[in-house]
Design an enzyme around this catalytic site. Structure first.
Site, PDB file in Angstrom:
ATOM      1  CE1 TYR A  86      15.006   2.724  13.845  1.00  0.00           C
ATOM      2  CE2 TYR A  86      12.955   1.352  13.577  1.00  0.00           C
ATOM      3  CZ  TYR A  86      13.835   2.286  14.450  1.00  0.00           C
ATOM      4  OH  TYR A  86      13.331   2.309  15.976  1.00  0.00           O
ATOM      5  CG  PHE A 126      27.949 -14.554  33.525  1.00  0.00           C
ATOM      6  CD1 PHE A 126      29.294 -14.749  33.778  1.00  0.00           C
ATOM      7  CD2 PHE A 126      27.486 -13.067  33.075  1.00  0.00           C
ATOM      8  CE1 PHE A 126      30.274 -13.846  33.475  1.00  0.00           C
ATOM      9  CE2 PHE A 126      28.593 -12.314  32.727  1.00  0.00           C
ATOM     10  CZ  PHE A 126      29.907 -12.564  33.005  1.00  0.00           C
ATOM     11  CG  ASP A 127      28.922 -10.992  36.444  1.00  0.00           C
ATOM     12  OD1 ASP A 127      29.149 -11.706  35.381  1.00  0.00           O
ATOM     13  OD2 ASP A 127      29.886 -10.353  36.445  1.00  0.00           O
ATOM     14  CG  ASP A 180      23.971 -17.637  30.146  1.00  0.00           C
ATOM     15  OD1 ASP A 180      24.122 -17.379  29.157  1.00  0.00           O
ATOM     16  OD2 ASP A 180      23.946 -17.261  31.148  1.00  0.00           O
ATOM     17  CB  ALA A 202      27.937 -17.085  26.588  1.00  0.00           C
ATOM     18  CE  LYS A 231      30.657 -14.042  26.861  1.00  0.00           C
ATOM     19  NZ  LYS A 231      29.919 -12.697  27.127  1.00  0.00           N
ATOM     20  CG  HIS A 251      33.353  -7.659  38.458  1.00  0.00           C
ATOM     21  ND1 HIS A 251      32.027  -7.636  38.339  1.00  0.00           N
ATOM     22  CD2 HIS A 251      33.944  -8.350  37.623  1.00  0.00           C
ATOM     23  CE1 HIS A 251      31.794  -8.149  37.186  1.00  0.00           C
ATOM     24  NE2 HIS A 251      33.062  -8.467  36.565  1.00  0.00           N
TER      25      HIS A 251
HETATM   26  N1  F0G Z   1      25.969 -15.251  30.280  1.00  0.00           N
HETATM   27  C1  F0G Z   1      27.440 -15.907  30.436  1.00  0.00           C
HETATM   28  C2  F0G Z   1      27.407 -17.335  30.788  1.00  0.00           C
HETATM   29  C3  F0G Z   1      28.289 -15.017  30.193  1.00  0.00           C
HETATM   30  O1  F0G Z   1      29.711 -15.375  30.176  1.00  0.00           O
HETATM   31  C4  F0G Z   1      28.205 -13.709  29.882  1.00  0.00           C
HETATM   32  C5  F0G Z   1      29.254 -12.610  29.465  1.00  0.00           C
HETATM   33  C6  F0G Z   1      27.121 -13.110  29.545  1.00  0.00           C
HETATM   34  C7  F0G Z   1      25.708 -14.154  29.770  1.00  0.00           C
HETATM   35  C8  F0G Z   1      26.535 -11.648  29.252  1.00  0.00           C
HETATM   36  O2  F0G Z   1      26.700 -11.402  28.035  1.00  0.00           O
HETATM   37  O3  F0G Z   1      28.545  -9.814  28.072  1.00  0.00           O
HETATM   38  O4  F0G Z   1      27.444 -10.224  26.115  1.00  0.00           O
HETATM   39  O5  F0G Z   1      26.260  -9.042  27.860  1.00  0.00           O
HETATM   40  N2  F0G Z   1      30.341 -12.965  30.059  1.00  0.00           N
HETATM   41  C9  F0G Z   1      31.604 -12.075  29.721  1.00  0.00           C
HETATM   42  C10 F0G Z   1      32.663 -12.768  30.325  1.00  0.00           C
HETATM   43  C11 F0G Z   1      31.659 -10.901  29.946  1.00  0.00           C
HETATM   44  O6  F0G Z   1      33.795 -12.086  30.375  1.00  0.00           O
HETATM   45  O7  F0G Z   1      32.819 -13.927  30.813  1.00  0.00           O
HETATM   46  P1  F0G Z   1      27.453 -10.142  27.555  1.00  0.00           P
END
Ligand code: F0G
Length: 460
Positions: free
Chosen positions: A72, A124-125, A215, A217, A258, A450
């Site tokens: 843990y 990102f969304d 950010d 990813a 990613k 979406h």
């Molecule tokens: N930032 C970026 C640039 C992303 O593309 C994503 C996720 C996130 C943050 C959030 O990360 O999914 O681990 O919570 N992108 C995925 C996509 C969902 O399909 O582009 P997460």
């Protein structure tokens, strides 16, 4: 004869996928309310919904899974990951989280308050969602060139430094907790950001006393593009380029699903002890104790290996070649997409493909459904459904770009699959002029709609 290129790996395990008939797909997509997120994966032949958490791990990663420490607190796996993150990014502090948006949630809980302004390049969304749900505002300062899908420039994901300066001039520093630079820029087509732009953004932020958040990813793909496209970086390693990129940043959020090539995981890394101390508390409430933060020990182990392996040139080169190959086939068939081919995906220009579908009918979603009906290929709408409604007026935010994203999972499909995708798009294009109607929304969530939106077909 010059030998052709071949991937620097061989395949140890395979998973069967099933083709289906058009009739079956018509039934399944209707039952899914024309939302591809609602489809069972068994009803998909080639799944390009996302490159997130869908990659194939290496034998070394699977081996690391077996030696995960599930304690843990203070697990060996935590220290292995901490050491790797320090080595690759150079940050002192790190907090594991279960995925990228969880990293945003924990960090933004510490930093973002009502009325704040967070500028950046095409947030990102989930990033935008975590800003707007705190009644703060995300301001997009992406370069205008990103909107012209046919323009071919090497770093199309950049921030416009003058737009950013205007934001810094307009609002007091106290209302801008940080600037977020997304590398690569997912929403603008998986387009990279140059080292020069990262450096200039950093200098501008710091001259106003504002921290810079990356950010991250797809940071390794961004580093690959810098190596390939930016003068002075051709002979540097991906690891050297990565260290330089992060030397300009104050903190990072990472979706490890990613470029970490794990199925689940994320983290925050930063240099500020003060911010770390506050964020730690949110981690404990939302994610778990700070030495696992929502990840199993085995997953932290696999991530440590994945980060180290995927910051080498060869795996990145194999991946980029495959995405570029799909782009080349689409060129041959006259399918318009965001040029040049992106890092993790091809973003098809749906407005250009379906010129007779009105904007209120969601052209990118319409194209996504057509491609699914054609060949059982699942892509993802990056357009006006994803853009959500304006948080103040509640009007639909019709985006300038209506894109269908075909995200390529890492090391999962072969070039033969790429050929099927391109051929299916060619067939859709052959009947595109006759498609004049799309879909209307019948049910939606107030934010991040979406994922769960329900649609119905608009009859001609
Ligand atoms: N930032 C970026 C640039 C992303 O593309 C994503 C996720 C996130 C943050 C959030 O990360 O999914 O681990 O919570 N992108 C995925 C996509 C969902 O399909 O582009 P997460």
């Amino acid at each position: 004869m010059k030998l052709p290129y071949a991937e620097p790996y061989r395949i140890k395990a395979v998973e069967a996928i099933k083709p289906s008939t058009r009739r079956q797909r018509e039934k399944w997509i209707k039952e899914a309310h024309y939302n591809l997120f609602n489809l069972a994966s068994e009803h998909v032949f080639i799944d390009l919904l996302t490159d997130s958490g869908t990659g194939s791990m290496t034998d070394n990663q699977w081996a690391a899974i077996m030696t995960g420490d599930e304690s843990y607190a203070g697990a060996k796996s935590y220290y292995a990951l901490k050491e790797t993150i320090q080595k690759i990014f150079g940050f002192e502090y790190f907090i594991p989280t279960h995925q990228g948006r969880a990293a945003e949630n924990v960090l933004f809980s510490a930093l973002v308050k009502e009325g704040d302004i967070v500028p950046g390049n095409s947030h990102f969304d989930t990033t935008k969602g975590h800003i707007e749900s705190r009644k703060a505002t995300a301001i997009d300062c992406t370069i205008d060139a990103a909107k012209d899908t046919q323009l071919e420039i090497p770093f199309k994901g950049e921030v416009d430094v003058e737009k950013l300066r205007a934001v810094f001039e307009r609002y007091p520093k106290e209302r801008i907790p940080f600037c977020v630079l997304t590398i690569t820029n997912n929403s603008a087509g998986g387009q990279p950001v140059s080292m020069k732009n990262i450096r200039e953004t950093s200098e501008l932020c710091h001259s106003y006393g504002i921290p810079l958040l990356l950010d991250s990813a797809r940071f390794a793909e961004n580093a690959y593009f810098i190596k390939k496209r930016e003068a002075g970086y051709g002979s540097k390693t991906i690891k050297q380029i990565t260290r330089e990129m992060y030397s300009y940043a104050d903190m990072m959020t990472m979706s490890a699903k990613k470029d970490g090539i794990v199925n689940m995981g994320g983290f925050i890394a930063l240099n500020s002890k003060e911010v770390f101390e506050v964020a730690k508390r949110f981690c404990i409430s939302y994610e778990g104790f700070i030495t696992y933060g929502g990840m199993a020990g085995r997953d932290m182990n696999a991530l440590a290996v994945g980060l180290d392996e995927n910051t080498e040139f060869e795996p990145l080169d194999a991946r980029m070649r495959q995405v570029a190959y799909l782009g080349k086939l689409l060129d041959r068939y006259g399918v318009p997409y965001q040029r040049p081919a992106g890092g993790h995906a091809i973003f098809i220009d749906a407005k250009k493909c379906l010129p007779n579908v009105p904007k209120e009918h969601f052209a990118a979603q319409t194209l996504a459904i057509e491609l699914y009906l054609e060949a059982g290929i699942r892509g993802c709408e990056i357009g006006s459904i994803l853009a959500d409604r304006d948080p103040v007026t509640r009007e639909n935010r019709y985006s300038d770009l209506e894109l269908l994203r075909l995200a390529i999972p890492r090391r999962v499909y072969t070039d033969n699959h790429m050929a099927v995708i391109a051929a299916a798009m060619k067939n859709v294009m052959a009947r595109a002029k006759n498609i004049t109607t799309g879909y209307r929304i019948v049910e939606e969530a107030p934010i991040l709609r979406h994922f769960t939106v329900k649609l119905e077909k608009i009859e001609e």
